[in-house]
Design a protein around this motif. Structure first.
Motif, PDB file in Angstrom:
ATOM      1  N   VAL A 289      -3.717  15.704 -16.203  1.00  5.70           N
ATOM      2  CA  VAL A 289      -4.124  14.387 -15.717  1.00  5.70           C
ATOM      3  C   VAL A 289      -2.892  13.528 -15.464  1.00  5.70           C
ATOM      4  O   VAL A 289      -2.056  13.343 -16.365  1.00  5.70           O
ATOM      5  CB  VAL A 289      -5.049  13.682 -16.740  1.00  5.70           C
ATOM      6  N   LEU A 290      -2.764  13.022 -14.245  1.00  9.01           N
ATOM      7  CA  LEU A 290      -1.694  12.089 -13.902  1.00  9.01           C
ATOM      8  C   LEU A 290      -2.205  10.678 -14.134  1.00  9.01           C
ATOM      9  O   LEU A 290      -3.286  10.313 -13.662  1.00  9.01           O
ATOM     10  CB  LEU A 290      -1.274  12.272 -12.443  1.00  9.01           C
ATOM     11  N   ARG A 291      -1.417   9.873 -14.868  1.00  9.33           N
ATOM     12  CA  ARG A 291      -1.866   8.542 -15.266  1.00  9.33           C
ATOM     13  C   ARG A 291      -0.803   7.505 -14.933  1.00  9.33           C
ATOM     14  O   ARG A 291       0.392   7.797 -14.894  1.00  9.33           O
ATOM     15  CB  ARG A 291      -2.156   8.500 -16.778  1.00  9.33           C
ATOM     16  N   ASP A 292      -1.258   6.261 -14.719  1.00 12.41           N
ATOM     17  CA  ASP A 292      -0.340   5.153 -14.485  1.00 12.41           C
ATOM     18  C   ASP A 292       0.142   4.612 -15.818  1.00 12.41           C
ATOM     19  O   ASP A 292      -0.588   4.609 -16.815  1.00 12.41           O
ATOM     20  CB  ASP A 292      -1.038   4.051 -13.693  1.00 12.41           C
ATOM     21  N   TYR A 293       1.373   4.127 -15.837  1.00 11.61           N
ATOM     22  CA  TYR A 293       2.010   3.764 -17.099  1.00 11.61           C
ATOM     23  C   TYR A 293       1.523   2.452 -17.707  1.00 11.61           C
ATOM     24  O   TYR A 293       1.635   2.240 -18.918  1.00 11.61           O
ATOM     25  CB  TYR A 293       3.526   3.695 -16.924  1.00 11.61           C
TER      26      TYR A 293
ATOM     27  N   HIS B 115      -1.380  15.176 -20.302  1.00 13.51           N
ATOM     28  CA  HIS B 115      -1.308  13.886 -19.624  1.00 13.51           C
ATOM     29  C   HIS B 115       0.125  13.639 -19.178  1.00 13.51           C
ATOM     30  O   HIS B 115       1.058  13.739 -19.981  1.00 13.51           O
ATOM     31  CB  HIS B 115      -1.765  12.770 -20.556  1.00 13.51           C
ATOM     32  N   VAL B 116       0.283  13.318 -17.920  1.00 12.40           N
ATOM     33  CA  VAL B 116       1.585  12.941 -17.368  1.00 12.40           C
ATOM     34  C   VAL B 116       1.482  11.472 -17.000  1.00 12.40           C
ATOM     35  O   VAL B 116       0.870  11.102 -15.997  1.00 12.40           O
ATOM     36  CB  VAL B 116       1.954  13.786 -16.137  1.00 12.40           C
ATOM     37  N   THR B 117       2.064  10.618 -17.842  1.00 14.26           N
ATOM     38  CA  THR B 117       2.010   9.176 -17.622  1.00 14.26           C
ATOM     39  C   THR B 117       3.255   8.766 -16.856  1.00 14.26           C
ATOM     40  O   THR B 117       4.380   8.908 -17.353  1.00 14.26           O
ATOM     41  CB  THR B 117       1.914   8.426 -18.956  1.00 14.26           C
ATOM     42  N   MET B 118       3.050   8.275 -15.634  1.00 11.98           N
ATOM     43  CA  MET B 118       4.141   8.080 -14.679  1.00 11.98           C
ATOM     44  C   MET B 118       4.547   6.616 -14.597  1.00 11.98           C
ATOM     45  O   MET B 118       3.705   5.736 -14.403  1.00 11.98           O
ATOM     46  CB  MET B 118       3.700   8.561 -13.298  1.00 11.98           C
ATOM     47  N   GLY B 119       5.845   6.362 -14.754  1.00 13.88           N
ATOM     48  CA  GLY B 119       6.369   5.012 -14.644  1.00 13.88           C
ATOM     49  C   GLY B 119       7.620   4.981 -13.792  1.00 13.88           C
ATOM     50  O   GLY B 119       8.136   6.036 -13.385  1.00 13.88           O
TER      51      GLY B 119
ATOM     52  N   ILE C 295       0.269  16.258 -31.464  1.00 14.40           N
ATOM     53  CA  ILE C 295       0.502  15.999 -30.039  1.00 14.40           C
ATOM     54  C   ILE C 295       1.981  16.255 -29.757  1.00 14.40           C
ATOM     55  O   ILE C 295       2.865  15.733 -30.453  1.00 14.40           O
ATOM     56  CB  ILE C 295       0.163  14.547 -29.654  1.00 14.40           C
ATOM     57  N   ASN C 296       2.237  17.068 -28.748  1.00 16.47           N
ATOM     58  CA  ASN C 296       3.612  17.290 -28.302  1.00 16.47           C
ATOM     59  C   ASN C 296       3.961  16.256 -27.245  1.00 16.47           C
ATOM     60  O   ASN C 296       3.191  16.027 -26.307  1.00 16.47           O
ATOM     61  CB  ASN C 296       3.759  18.692 -27.717  1.00 16.47           C
ATOM     62  N   LEU C 297       5.103  15.618 -27.399  1.00 16.24           N
ATOM     63  CA  LEU C 297       5.570  14.601 -26.455  1.00 16.24           C
ATOM     64  C   LEU C 297       6.884  15.045 -25.816  1.00 16.24           C
ATOM     65  O   LEU C 297       7.792  15.516 -26.511  1.00 16.24           O
ATOM     66  CB  LEU C 297       5.798  13.262 -27.158  1.00 16.24           C
ATOM     67  N   VAL C 298       6.970  14.881 -24.510  1.00 19.40           N
ATOM     68  CA  VAL C 298       8.232  15.039 -23.789  1.00 19.40           C
ATOM     69  C   VAL C 298       8.377  13.801 -22.911  1.00 19.40           C
ATOM     70  O   VAL C 298       7.528  13.542 -22.054  1.00 19.40           O
ATOM     71  CB  VAL C 298       8.261  16.309 -22.924  1.00 19.40           C
ATOM     72  N   ALA C 299       9.427  13.035 -23.142  1.00 23.51           N
ATOM     73  CA  ALA C 299       9.637  11.783 -22.417  1.00 23.51           C
ATOM     74  C   ALA C 299      10.934  11.887 -21.622  1.00 23.51           C
ATOM     75  O   ALA C 299      11.989  12.178 -22.190  1.00 23.51           O
ATOM     76  CB  ALA C 299       9.714  10.616 -23.390  1.00 23.51           C
ATOM     77  N   VAL C 300      10.847  11.670 -20.329  1.00 24.40           N
ATOM     78  CA  VAL C 300      12.002  11.835 -19.441  1.00 24.40           C
ATOM     79  C   VAL C 300      12.357  10.490 -18.815  1.00 24.40           C
ATOM     80  O   VAL C 300      11.482   9.774 -18.310  1.00 24.40           O
ATOM     81  CB  VAL C 300      11.711  12.861 -18.336  1.00 24.40           C
ATOM     82  N   GLU C 301      13.647  10.164 -18.849  1.00 30.47           N
ATOM     83  CA  GLU C 301      14.135   8.904 -18.281  1.00 30.47           C
ATOM     84  C   GLU C 301      15.327   9.171 -17.371  1.00 30.47           C
ATOM     85  O   GLU C 301      16.204   9.983 -17.707  1.00 30.47           O
ATOM     86  CB  GLU C 301      14.578   7.947 -19.402  1.00 30.47           C
TER      87      GLU C 301
END
Length: 389
Positions: free
Chosen positions: A76-80, A196-200, A216-222
């Motif tokens: 699921v692609l989600r807005d941030y 879930h891919v929360t896109m910002g 829950i596994n989290l991967v956060a990319v900046e």
């Protein structure tokens, strides 16, 4: 089978898989692992149908499910801002024999180690390989001065593979301008069995459940200009992660607030190696073709490599098998790497007309053509290396 013995350098997913397949074919296999024991730090990964096909052919898919692998229902692609759904890729629309799982990396490693031991694979731990020499009987030079020899040496030792400079010369990796954090948090938010891919703007957060849905596994990319070192195990301050994603709301904010331990690594782009093999030495997985983590295919490509390499060695003379392995695999991994890079661009769009139009298009495609949307991934998920043409 043209060979009777092999050495595998590296006890990761690809190395353990190829060791198991070769051993089941009657090859005497030794795995050299530099760590004192084979284990993985806490992290999740996604096993898509193409990777699962290899585990199923090895009769290991049931063992993985028994260790709490979570069957993925959707991406699921989600807005941030408020977590609003932009698009939904329905994984339940995959073909009946295609399944998608979220797993804890350590659980997969344990399943593969057990399978390798049942196949009589030998393990040398605390075994630091320094370099190697291709030849009629390739030589692995150990850091303590001793040597190991085998008819085939498989370098499954990751992005800093000792085989890569031997076969290709110095690497030309470049920092991508992106960093990634990894963390595991308790699933107190009842995260669904979805990725879930929360896109910002300039960043995104991936989350999915593992260990039977308990974590829950989290991967956060900046995106950022400051260089960061490669490697998964560089500890970082959770507050820095939260500060980078301060504008993320809804469930994303809740999950980030629960992070207590986090690792940070810099994402570097390595070229696909021009030469994967020579005179009995061969690379697989990230050693040959590192990929950025935006399509969740690193482990799956390693599993595919392992099966194809062992299958060619079972049917062809050694040097012909290794050459054919690269020819068989190279176009596919290049396509996967390109697709992963495209995702990074899509996930990080800044507010404005381009982002608005892109998200509108995704919403329409998701609602009006869900079957066509999942069908666009047939080239990836429907590829089964265990079925010969």
């Amino acid at each position: 089978m043209d060979i009777s013995n092999a050495i595998v350098v590296g006890g990761g997913i690809g190395g353990l898989a190829v060791a198991t397949v070769l051993a089941r074919q009657g090859v005497a296999v030794t795995v050299l692992e530099q760590a004192p024991h084979i284990a993985e730090v806490g992290a999740g990964l996604q096993i898509s149908p193409n990777g699962l096909a290899v585990l199923r052919a090895l009769a290991l898919d049931g063992a993985l499910r028994g260790r709490g692998a979570v069957r993925g229902q959707a991406v699921v692609l989600r807005d941030y801002v408020a977590g609003e759904t932009v698009a939904r890729l329905d994984l339940m629309r995959l073909a009946r024999d295609q399944q998608y799982y979220f797993v804890h990396r350590a659980d997969l490693i344990e399943v593969l180690v057990a399978a390798a031991k049942r196949a009589n694979v030998s393990f040398e731990l605390n075994a630091q390989a320094a370099t190697l020499r291709p030849g009629a009987l390739p030589v692995v030079q150990m850091s303590d001065g001793s040597t190991r020899r085998a008819e085939v040496v498989v370098a499954a030792d990751g992005i800093h593979s000792m085989a890569r400079p031997v076969l290709n010369g110095a690497d030309t990796a470049a920092f991508t301008g992106q960093v990634a954090w990894r963390a595991l948090v308790p699933n107190t938010s009842n995260h669904p069995d979805e990725a879930h891919v929360t896109m910002g703007p300039g960043r995104h957060l991936v989350s999915y459940p593992v260990r039977g849905g308990n974590l829950i596994n989290l991967v956060a990319v900046e995106e950022r200009a400051d260089w960061a070192a490669e490697g998964w195990n560089h500890r970082d301050d959770p507050q820095k992660l939260r500060a980078a994603f301060a504008e993320f709301g809804a469930e994303a904010k809740e999950m980030l607030s629960a992070v207590e331990n986090v690792t940070l690594w810099g994402l570097h782009r390595h070229p696909v190696a021009a030469t994967w093999q020579r005179d009995g030495v061969v690379m697989l997985g990230d050693a040959a073709h590192p990929t950025l983590p935006f399509l969740a295919q690193g482990a799956n490509m390693a599993l595919e490599d392992a099966w194809v390499l062992a299958d060619h060695l079972a049917r062809l003379p050694r040097d012909a098998a290794l050459a054919q392995y690269q020819r068989t695999r190279e176009a596919r991994v290049r396509r996967v790497i390109a697709a992963a890079q495209s995702n990074a661009t899509r996930y990080h769009l800044r507010p404005g007309p381009v982002r608005t139009a892109a998200h509108l298009g995704l919403r329409l495609a998701s609602k009006l053509g869900p079957g066509r949307m999942i069908g666009a991934f047939n080239w990836l998920y429907g590829h089964d290396v265990t079925r010969r043409p």
